[in-house]
Write an enzyme that holds these catalytic residues in place. Sequence first.
Site, PDB file in Angstrom:
ATOM      1  CG  HIS A 139      -2.039   1.082   1.219  1.00  0.00           C
ATOM      2  ND1 HIS A 139      -1.797   2.365   1.478  1.00  0.00           N
ATOM      3  CD2 HIS A 139      -3.310   0.985   0.887  1.00  0.00           C
ATOM      4  CE1 HIS A 139      -2.826   2.887   1.274  1.00  0.00           C
ATOM      5  NE2 HIS A 139      -3.785   2.282   0.918  1.00  0.00           N
ATOM      6  CD  GLU A 188      -5.454   1.813  -2.876  1.00  0.00           C
ATOM      7  OE1 GLU A 188      -6.609   2.200  -2.580  1.00  0.00           O
ATOM      8  OE2 GLU A 188      -4.499   1.818  -2.118  1.00  0.00           O
TER       9      GLU A 188
HETATM   10  P1  PGA Z   1      -9.796   6.193   0.739  1.00  0.00           P
HETATM   11  O1  PGA Z   1      -8.228   5.118   0.918  1.00  0.00           O
HETATM   12  O2  PGA Z   1     -10.793   5.170   0.127  1.00  0.00           O
HETATM   13  O3  PGA Z   1      -9.812   6.598   2.109  1.00  0.00           O
HETATM   14  O4  PGA Z   1      -9.342   7.070   0.133  1.00  0.00           O
HETATM   15  C1  PGA Z   1      -8.141   4.033  -0.150  1.00  0.00           C
HETATM   16  C2  PGA Z   1      -6.847   3.279   0.248  1.00  0.00           C
HETATM   17  O5  PGA Z   1      -6.060   3.696   0.931  1.00  0.00           O
HETATM   18  O6  PGA Z   1      -6.778   2.139   0.064  1.00  0.00           O
END
Ligand code: PGA
Length: 257
Positions: free
Chosen positions: A100, A170
Amino acid sequence: MKKKRMQSLIVGNWKMNPGSVLEAKDIVAKVKRGTKSFLKAKVVLCPPSLYLSEVQKALNGTRLAAGVQNVFTEEGGSYTGEVSAKQAASCGATYAIIGHSERRKMAETDAVVTKKALLAIRNGLTAIVCIGEAERDTQGKYLAFLKEQITQSLATLSVGELKKLVIAYEPVWTIGASAAMSPGQVHETGIYVRKVLSDLYDPVSASKVPVLYGGSVNAENCEAILKEGEVDGLLIGRESLVPADFIAIAKIANELK
Ligand code: PGA
């Protein structure tokens, strides 16, 4: 041709929340009640690993699954404070979020990510490997960045291991932000991610790897992201801690044609 949607993977990343196991039990009970009949949305909850056993106990016998947010680069031994993939699997995790961006910010390199992904998979977990550029430039340099990040983060994985791999795209600038990426951009980037996977492995194996989107997903934007973005699911941070909102997202995913 548009790929037929089998099921969407809806993953809740609780991060270092909530503040107590009692609150964790409350969230899991509500999410379970609200989503247990869903057949087309596979719901995965990733609590802090301290809460894993409680969450797993609550989910036992349902279609919902539990995962961890990280694993260590070794199977076991003198590594104070760490949790291995083997330990996570023994406590009922079937998924592991790996790499992540919040961990990459703490100096987790692609070399570490690939080691963790391999250990997760070898211990029977599905590895959700996160990738994403920190910013979008106008010359398309982010594409080269993504290619390199995917290549290095999967460097230890053989084609057989792709069966237990999920990619979570992401874009870092949309995580914890006020808006998600536009569905059109999600679509374009998803195509690119699949092309990189296909070049690294082969088109058939690559096409079976689910690609998720994550970053400021909510009940308002999730349908367009899933439909127009043509992703196989969502990785959800903040909204996964609010049962009503998380259930609403999973419901939309479950009812998607
Ligand atoms: P968020 O986080 O939905 O709060 O933007 C997503 C993530 O970090 O996986």
